[in-house]
Enzyme design. Structure first.
Site, PDB file in Angstrom:
ATOM      1  N   SER A  85      75.926  63.128   3.127  1.00 33.27           N
ATOM      2  CA  SER A  85      75.879  62.778   4.293  1.00 33.27           C
ATOM      3  C   SER A  85      77.117  61.496   4.031  1.00 33.27           C
ATOM      4  CB  SER A  85      74.906  62.449   4.942  1.00 33.27           C
ATOM      5  OG  SER A  85      74.927  61.308   6.320  1.00 33.27           O
ATOM      6  N   TYR A  92      66.791  59.172   6.529  1.00 30.72           N
ATOM      7  CA  TYR A  92      67.961  60.118   6.605  1.00 30.72           C
ATOM      8  C   TYR A  92      68.627  59.856   5.159  1.00 30.72           C
ATOM      9  CZ  TYR A  92      71.558  63.147   7.659  1.00 30.72           C
ATOM     10  OH  TYR A  92      72.032  64.350   7.641  1.00 30.72           O
ATOM     11  N   ALA A  93      68.950  58.816   4.987  1.00 29.30           N
ATOM     12  CA  ALA A  93      69.840  58.252   4.618  1.00 29.30           C
ATOM     13  C   ALA A  93      69.319  57.886   2.891  1.00 29.30           C
ATOM     14  CB  ALA A  93      70.414  56.600   4.563  1.00 29.30           C
ATOM     15  N   ALA A  94      67.934  57.817   2.921  1.00 26.77           N
ATOM     16  CA  ALA A  94      67.184  57.516   1.596  1.00 26.77           C
ATOM     17  C   ALA A  94      67.292  59.254   0.913  1.00 26.77           C
ATOM     18  CB  ALA A  94      65.955  56.923   1.918  1.00 26.77           C
ATOM     19  N   LYS A 149      69.720  61.551   0.972  1.00 27.17           N
ATOM     20  CA  LYS A 149      70.893  61.985   1.540  1.00 27.17           C
ATOM     21  C   LYS A 149      71.872  61.640   0.174  1.00 27.17           C
ATOM     22  CE  LYS A 149      70.288  64.863   4.292  1.00 27.17           C
ATOM     23  NZ  LYS A 149      70.940  66.727   4.170  1.00 27.17           N
ATOM     24  N   ILE A 198      79.628  66.020  12.744  1.00 23.57           N
ATOM     25  CA  ILE A 198      79.999  67.381  12.359  1.00 23.57           C
ATOM     26  C   ILE A 198      79.223  67.992  13.890  1.00 23.57           C
ATOM     27  CG2 ILE A 198      80.086  69.333  11.952  1.00 23.57           C
ATOM     28  CD1 ILE A 198      81.235  67.413  10.134  1.00 23.57           C
TER      29      ILE A 198
HETATM   30  N1  NAD Z   1      76.019  67.910  11.506  1.00 25.05           N
HETATM   31  C1  NAD Z   1      76.396  66.500  10.705  1.00 25.05           C
HETATM   32  O1  NAD Z   1      77.253  65.689  11.157  1.00 25.05           O
HETATM   33  C2  NAD Z   1      75.933  66.404   9.469  1.00 25.05           C
HETATM   34  C3  NAD Z   1      76.220  65.259   9.146  1.00 25.05           C
HETATM   35  C4  NAD Z   1      76.135  64.987   7.296  1.00 25.05           C
HETATM   36  C5  NAD Z   1      75.160  65.693   6.752  1.00 25.05           C
HETATM   37  N2  NAD Z   1      73.957  66.704   7.291  1.00 25.05           N
HETATM   38  C6  NAD Z   1      73.399  67.768   6.484  1.00 25.05           C
HETATM   39  O2  NAD Z   1      74.217  69.472   6.794  1.00 25.05           O
HETATM   40  C7  NAD Z   1      73.094  70.207   6.912  1.00 25.05           C
HETATM   41  C8  NAD Z   1      72.888  70.929   8.081  1.00 25.05           C
HETATM   42  O3  NAD Z   1      72.942  70.321   9.398  1.00 25.05           O
HETATM   43  P1  NAD Z   1      73.402  70.590  10.261  1.00 25.05           P
HETATM   44  O4  NAD Z   1      74.177  69.810  10.872  1.00 25.05           O
HETATM   45  O5  NAD Z   1      73.442  72.272  10.634  1.00 25.05           O
HETATM   46  O6  NAD Z   1      71.878  71.052  11.567  1.00 25.05           O
HETATM   47  P2  NAD Z   1      71.221  71.772  12.327  1.00 25.05           P
HETATM   48  O7  NAD Z   1      70.436  70.366  12.849  1.00 25.05           O
HETATM   49  O8  NAD Z   1      72.459  72.323  13.648  1.00 25.05           O
HETATM   50  O9  NAD Z   1      70.755  72.680  11.105  1.00 25.05           O
HETATM   51  C9  NAD Z   1      69.960  71.962  10.950  1.00 25.05           C
HETATM   52  C10 NAD Z   1      68.561  73.428  10.802  1.00 25.05           C
HETATM   53  O10 NAD Z   1      67.855  73.348   9.975  1.00 25.05           O
HETATM   54  C11 NAD Z   1      66.278  73.921   9.956  1.00 25.05           C
HETATM   55  N3  NAD Z   1      65.506  73.108   9.595  1.00 25.05           N
HETATM   56  C12 NAD Z   1      64.515  71.728  10.250  1.00 25.05           C
HETATM   57  N4  NAD Z   1      63.387  71.401   9.231  1.00 25.05           N
HETATM   58  C13 NAD Z   1      63.031  73.235   8.831  1.00 25.05           C
HETATM   59  C14 NAD Z   1      61.948  73.179   7.661  1.00 25.05           C
HETATM   60  N5  NAD Z   1      60.904  71.956   7.585  1.00 25.05           N
HETATM   61  N6  NAD Z   1      61.747  74.507   7.636  1.00 25.05           N
HETATM   62  C15 NAD Z   1      63.446  74.813   7.625  1.00 25.05           C
HETATM   63  N7  NAD Z   1      64.701  75.013   8.203  1.00 25.05           N
HETATM   64  C16 NAD Z   1      64.036  73.756   9.116  1.00 25.05           C
HETATM   65  C17 NAD Z   1      66.408  73.670  11.977  1.00 25.05           C
HETATM   66  O11 NAD Z   1      65.252  74.370  12.331  1.00 25.05           O
HETATM   67  C18 NAD Z   1      67.927  74.257  11.542  1.00 25.05           C
HETATM   68  O12 NAD Z   1      68.438  75.103  12.411  1.00 25.05           O
HETATM   69  C19 NAD Z   1      71.599  69.571   6.733  1.00 25.05           C
HETATM   70  O13 NAD Z   1      71.316  68.730   5.627  1.00 25.05           O
HETATM   71  C20 NAD Z   1      72.018  67.814   7.206  1.00 25.05           C
HETATM   72  O14 NAD Z   1      71.173  66.880   7.133  1.00 25.05           O
HETATM   73  C21 NAD Z   1      74.674  66.938   8.848  1.00 25.05           C
END
Ligand code: NAD
Length: 252
Positions: free
Chosen positions: A145, A158-160, A162, A191
């Site tokens: 991230s 969270y940052a740790a 990532k 995003i």
């Molecule tokens: N959206 C952003 O701006 C952004 C930025 C940087 C990184 N990310 C990373 O991208 C990835 C996807 O994020 P996203 O934006 O699609 O988020 P999102 O919340 O839409 O999707 C994450 C999914 O993970 C599932 N989840 C959470 N805990 C869980 C568990 N214990 N077991 C199984 N599933 C679980 C949730 O139900 C959710 O459907 C993540 O790793 C997030 O950290 C997202």
């Protein structure tokens, strides 16, 4: 839009496949002929996603999982292998993102983020890798991230996790790349997904002002990079972290 003929009849396991970026990735891979097995936190969201994606003509199945629970992850990987016989691509999108000052964070809150975002990636990768190594093919995506690259207020936990994904990808290549298995890390900025779009209007304005492109990213724009990294077009790309952020962090 790029077409990836090599995805036909490949099998992708997408954790967090009902979430914003996970589902966009499922669509992108599935539209190119890949079979997709998803897992997410509840039966309800997994089943709704399967119905939605199946109606688009994509071969998809899935189960619910707690990605932080070893037995649950083992059952999920077994179910995927039973259904499709192999795993060619692993996309570890499951994750959580909670605002909390370190001084106000309990140890349990810290551990929850570590368990899901970090230990969950270990559990699924650990189980999927042996059959990739045996077949001498496979491609894995983990999620860093912008927060892991430059830091983020209220997100030490969270940052740790990532930043850790960058180290994970950089280190695993020494164990797998010579055997034909690739791993790379994507590092999205802000995003538009359920994870980010519930903040206050003030927070949204502040975020927008920090992005040179002056807009949030779309899940499909991350899925496009993931598809490229999984594909044969990225055959010499390993251990890298690819920022996808509208310019908010450059020259890392
Ligand atoms: N959206 C952003 O701006 C952004 C930025 C940087 C990184 N990310 C990373 O991208 C990835 C996807 O994020 P996203 O934006 O699609 O988020 P999102 O919340 O839409 O999707 C994450 C999914 O993970 C599932 N989840 C959470 N805990 C869980 C568990 N214990 N077991 C199984 N599933 C679980 C949730 O139900 C959710 O459907 C993540 O790793 C997030 O950290 C997202």
């Amino acid at each position: 839009m790029a077409i990836y003929k090599e995805f036909k009849d490949k099998v992708a396991l997408v954790t967090g496949g009902a979430g914003g970026i996970g589902k966009a990735t499922v669509r992108k891979l599935g539209a190119n002929g890949c079979k997709v097995f998803i897992c997410d936190i509840s039966d309800a969201i997994v089943n709704t996603t399967i119905e939605e994606i199946q109606s688009e003509g994509i071969d998809i199945d899935g189960v619910s999982v707690d990605i932080a629970c070893e037995e649950s992850v083992q059952a999920m990987v077994d179910a995927c292998i039973k259904r499709y016989g192999k795993i060619d691509y692993l996309v570890t999108a499951a994750g959580i993102y909670k605002d909390k000052k370190l001084t106000e964070m309990t140890f349990n809150e810290w551990k929850q983020t570590i368990d899901i975002n970090l230990n969950g990636v270990f559990l699924v990768t650990h189980l999927v890798l042996p059959q990739m190594l045996e077949r001498k093919q496979g491609s894995i995506i983990v999620f860093g991230s912008q927060a892991g690259i430059r830091g983020s207020a209220l997100h030490t936990h969270y940052a740790a996790t990532k930043s850790a994904m960058q180290g994970f990808a950089r280190s695993l290549i020494y164990e797998v790349a010579a055997s034909g298995v690739r791993i790379n890390c994507v590092a999205p900025g802000v995003i538009r997904t359920p994870m980010t779009m519930n903040g206050s209007p003030e927070k949204m304005v502040k975020w927008l002002e920090s992005i040179p492109m002056r807009r949030f990213g779309e899940a499909e724009e991350v899925a496009n990079v993931i598809a490229f990294l999984l594909s044969d077009d990225a055959s010499y790309v390993v251990g890298q972290t690819i920022p996808i952020n509208g310019g908010s962090v450059v020259n890392t």
